[in-house]
Write an enzyme that holds these catalytic residues in place. Structure first.
Site, PDB file in Angstrom:
ATOM      1  CD  GLU A  59      -3.083  -0.975   0.418  1.00 30.80           C
ATOM      2  OE1 GLU A  59      -3.130   0.006  -0.351  1.00 30.80           O
ATOM      3  OE2 GLU A  59      -3.958  -1.842   0.463  1.00 30.80           O
TER       4      GLU A  59
ATOM      5  CB  CYS B 145      -1.562   7.310   1.059  1.00 32.53           C
ATOM      6  SG  CYS B 145      -3.041   6.650   1.848  1.00 32.53           S
TER       7      CYS B 145
HETATM    8  P1  NAD Z   1       8.391   4.708   4.750  1.00 34.97           P
HETATM    9  O1  NAD Z   1       8.407   3.946   3.492  1.00 34.97           O
HETATM   10  O2  NAD Z   1       9.508   5.596   5.052  1.00 34.97           O
HETATM   11  O3  NAD Z   1       8.273   3.702   6.005  1.00 34.97           O
HETATM   12  C1  NAD Z   1       7.196   2.812   6.179  1.00 34.97           C
HETATM   13  C2  NAD Z   1       7.617   1.691   7.124  1.00 34.97           C
HETATM   14  O4  NAD Z   1       8.628   0.904   6.491  1.00 34.97           O
HETATM   15  C3  NAD Z   1       8.250   2.161   8.438  1.00 34.97           C
HETATM   16  O5  NAD Z   1       7.795   1.339   9.481  1.00 34.97           O
HETATM   17  C4  NAD Z   1       9.740   1.955   8.198  1.00 34.97           C
HETATM   18  O6  NAD Z   1      10.490   1.753   9.379  1.00 34.97           O
HETATM   19  C5  NAD Z   1       9.722   0.697   7.357  1.00 34.97           C
HETATM   20  N1  NAD Z   1      10.914   0.475   6.527  1.00 34.97           N
HETATM   21  C6  NAD Z   1      11.821   1.377   6.085  1.00 34.97           C
HETATM   22  N2  NAD Z   1      12.764   0.772   5.327  1.00 34.97           N
HETATM   23  C7  NAD Z   1      12.433  -0.542   5.274  1.00 34.97           C
HETATM   24  C8  NAD Z   1      12.995  -1.676   4.629  1.00 34.97           C
HETATM   25  N3  NAD Z   1      14.096  -1.577   3.877  1.00 34.97           N
HETATM   26  N4  NAD Z   1      12.389  -2.878   4.787  1.00 34.97           N
HETATM   27  C9  NAD Z   1      11.257  -2.984   5.525  1.00 34.97           C
HETATM   28  N5  NAD Z   1      10.678  -1.945   6.157  1.00 34.97           N
HETATM   29  C10 NAD Z   1      11.250  -0.730   6.046  1.00 34.97           C
HETATM   30  O7  NAD Z   1       7.012   5.501   4.756  1.00 34.97           O
HETATM   31  P2  NAD Z   1       6.483   6.522   5.853  1.00 34.97           P
HETATM   32  O8  NAD Z   1       7.237   7.790   5.752  1.00 34.97           O
HETATM   33  O9  NAD Z   1       6.391   5.864   7.175  1.00 34.97           O
HETATM   34  O10 NAD Z   1       4.973   6.755   5.359  1.00 34.97           O
HETATM   35  C11 NAD Z   1       4.637   7.658   4.366  1.00 34.97           C
HETATM   36  C12 NAD Z   1       4.407   6.970   3.046  1.00 34.97           C
HETATM   37  O11 NAD Z   1       3.431   5.941   3.207  1.00 34.97           O
HETATM   38  C13 NAD Z   1       3.849   7.891   2.000  1.00 34.97           C
HETATM   39  O12 NAD Z   1       4.445   7.619   0.762  1.00 34.97           O
HETATM   40  C14 NAD Z   1       2.374   7.526   1.960  1.00 34.97           C
HETATM   41  O13 NAD Z   1       1.714   7.838   0.753  1.00 34.97           O
HETATM   42  C15 NAD Z   1       2.420   6.073   2.215  1.00 34.97           C
HETATM   43  N6  NAD Z   1       1.142   5.577   2.730  1.00 34.97           N
HETATM   44  C16 NAD Z   1       0.374   4.798   1.922  1.00 34.97           C
HETATM   45  C17 NAD Z   1      -0.863   4.366   2.377  1.00 34.97           C
HETATM   46  C18 NAD Z   1      -1.767   3.523   1.513  1.00 34.97           C
HETATM   47  O14 NAD Z   1      -2.714   2.996   2.052  1.00 34.97           O
HETATM   48  N7  NAD Z   1      -1.518   3.382   0.220  1.00 34.97           N
HETATM   49  C19 NAD Z   1      -1.289   4.724   3.647  1.00 34.97           C
HETATM   50  C20 NAD Z   1      -0.465   5.507   4.433  1.00 34.97           C
HETATM   51  C21 NAD Z   1       0.757   5.933   3.974  1.00 34.97           C
END
Ligand code: NAD
Length: 526
Positions: free
Chosen positions: A247, A281
């Site tokens: 997502e 998002c």
């Molecule tokens: P992010 O990708 O920085 O982090 C998300 C999660 O992934 C965190 O828990 C982080 O610690 C973890 N993570 C980071 N590197 C990783 C790796 N290499 N392997 C596994 N896990 C890892 O995103 P964010 O800043 O926390 O959230 C914002 C983003 O999320 C925006 O792009 C937003 O659009 C998206 N988002 C999407 C939805 C949806 O439903 N489509 C909902 C909410 C947020």
């Protein structure tokens, strides 16, 4: 602020996490990062707990979910306060966008999971005549890893956890490093419901911890976050062929048609772009308004934006809260500054709010932008609304679809039939007509994206299906009659099948059926 950032970096090296309130920059607390060895132990424990948990009926599992819901209701204010403090969002949004959708989803799961997950007969068409029957049973997958972002730190993981557990899976949550105490609160919520040991666990850490979870041999990963991290997750998961749901981000367009109620649509635009400080998002990240009404629409949007109060989340009159981090704020600043340097016109905002202690960017409306600007192409994820115009519907559709993202989109008009025709042409997982964002909270409906916005769906029937394995069971009640396609083969077998195919798939039904019957009577099986 600089000192605090240094503190965070030092603690990170010491395998600790520092959580702060992004609105006040006050320290909430410090947490130990879960080690790789501990993750392995937690995964083993979950695998052991799976058999017993999966053997319960859905009704029995739903009883735990009801207790989860009761606990949340009893602790509503404390949970909302923690969400508002650690995420920076207004207290009211902690209730409306995090707690309310969670309670609604639990209620939906309790009322519908048994029906959605019950076994299903499949119509076999012609093969029914041979007294054959097929049905599907939905089996839990095993141990699911859920990796969450910070922006809806309660509703996003809670919805996924509740659905995964109800299907009979065990779950391990890796929450965002920005909201680790909400992760612990979620752990508590499930612990208080009396869930058996090992069925649900929370691990704490940064990206590395998430990556260690992905490679720990789970049965599925449900990841919510940015496109760039999503790609890394998929790459890591590919090494163990672990299936993923992704997502990811969005750059959601709002299309405003000429006949719209401008007062209604401008209010929708302001809420859709600035709620959660634009860190959604499915935020309205690009507005396309018909050129004939653009001036009036923009005037209303700017007027309403000027009425918003920015402040600390726990101040009950705050409309727009803090951004989660300095890094996120700098991305917004970078996009706006680039737009300014290319000739964009800032109508309101356009800078940090230095009157407040934390990470605040003023709600910003800008025009004179196009798709050569990052603010139109990249996910800004902040309180920023770029507005562009269009001349006709085709141009609006083309502009809306001109993106690597495809999460959601909205169309605003009184002409619902026309909007439906446009909706069918938009490349987005959800299209809203005369509303925005809130479909995430409609837990009955599927949520997910086209293109780089993701893979798979959460919520609704399709969300349930991500947490189960469909097992096909086939029964042949004719257990004494050997099948005519079994051994032994001969020229007669070939002739029989040629006529069988002609009977099934050509127009010469009568002659081929007679020939088939003749060959069939001579067919010899061993
Ligand atoms: P992010 O990708 O920085 O982090 C998300 C999660 O992934 C965190 O828990 C982080 O610690 C973890 N993570 C980071 N590197 C990783 C790796 N290499 N392997 C596994 N896990 C890892 O995103 P964010 O800043 O926390 O959230 C914002 C983003 O999320 C925006 O792009 C937003 O659009 C998206 N988002 C999407 C939805 C949806 O439903 N489509 C909902 C909410 C947020």
């Amino acid at each position: 602020m600089a000192l605090l950032l240094e503190d965070r970096k030092t603690l990170n090296k010491l395998n600790k996490l520092l959580s702060i309130n992004p609105g006040t920059l006050e320290i909430i607390g410090e947490l130990e990062v879960t080690t790789e060895k501990e993750i392995k132990e937690i995964v083993e424990k979950a695998k052991k707990s799976f058999k017993e948990w999966a053997s319960l009926t859905i009704k029995q599992r739903c009883k735990y979910m009801k207790k989860v819901s009761d606990y949340i209701m009893k602790n509503l204010n404390n949970i909302a306060e923690l969400i508002s403090k650690e995420n920076g969002k207004p207290f009211v949004e902690a209730i409306t966008a995090d707690i309310m959708p969670t309670l609604e989803l639990i209620d939906y799961v309790i009322k519908n999971s048994e029906n959605i997950l019950s076994s299903e007969n499949i119509n076999l068409g012609k093969w029914n005549l041979l007294n054959k029957k097929s049905y599907i049973e939905y089996e839990p997958l095993g141990v699911i890893g859920i990796i969450s972002p910070w922006n809806f730190p309660f509703s996003i993981p809670m919805g996924q956890i509740v659905m995964a557990l109800t299907c009979g899976n065990c779950v391990i949550l890796k929450h965002s490093e920005h909201t680790p105490f909400i992760g612990l609160e979620i752990e508590k919520v499930f612990k208080e419901s009396g869930l058996p040991q090992g069925v649900f666990s929370v691990i704490t850490g940064h990206g590395l911890t998430g990556s260690q979870l992905v490679s720990s041999g789970l049965n599925k990963i449900v990841f919510t976050g940015s496109v760039s991290t999503g790609k890394k997750v998929m790459e890591t998961a590919a090494k163990t062929l672990t299936p993923v749901v992704l997502e990811l981000g969005g750059k959601d367009p709002m299309i405003v048609l000429k006949d719209v109620n401008i007062d209604y649509a401008s209010s929708g635009a302001v809420w859709g772009a600035f709620t959660n400080s634009g860190q959604v998002c499915a935020s309205i990240e690009r507005v396309y308004v018909h050129e004939d009404i653009a001036d009036e629409f923009i005037y209303e949007v700017v007027k309403k934006t000027s009425m918003l109060k920015q402040g600390i989340g726990l101040d009950k009159t705050t409309d727009v809260g803090a951004m989660i981090s300095l890094q996120q704020l700098e991305i917004v600043e970078n996009h706006v500054n680039e737009a300014k340097s290319k000739g964009a016109k800032i109508l309101i905002g356009g800078q940090r709010n230095l009157d407040l202690p934390g990470y605040f960017y003023k709600p910003t409306v800008l025009t004179k932008v196009d798709d050569s600007f990052k603010i139109v192409t990249d996910e800004t994820f902040g309180p920023v609304m770029p507005i562009m115009t269009f001349k006709n519907d085709d141009e609006a559709i083309e502009k809306a679809n001109n993106s690597i993202y495809g999460l959601s989109a909205s169309i605003w008009t009184k002409d619902i039939e026309k909007a439906k025709r446009i909706a069918s042409k938009l490349q987005a997982g959800s299209v809203n007509i005369n509303d925005c964002l809130s479909t995430y909270a409609l837990c009955q409906t599927p949520w997910g994206g086209y293109k780089e916005s993701g893979i798979g769906r959460t919520h609704g029937k399709f969300g349930f299906m991500e947490f189960v394995q469909p097992k096909h069971i086939h029964v042949d009640y004719n257990y004494n009659t050997k099948k005519f396609w079994w051994y032994k083969y001969s020229q007669n077998t070939i002739d029989m099948f040629e006529n069988f195919l002609k009977f099934m798939f050509s127009d010469s039904k009568i002659s081929s059926s007679l020939k088939f019957l003749e060959k069939f009577s001579k067919n010899k099986t061993i």
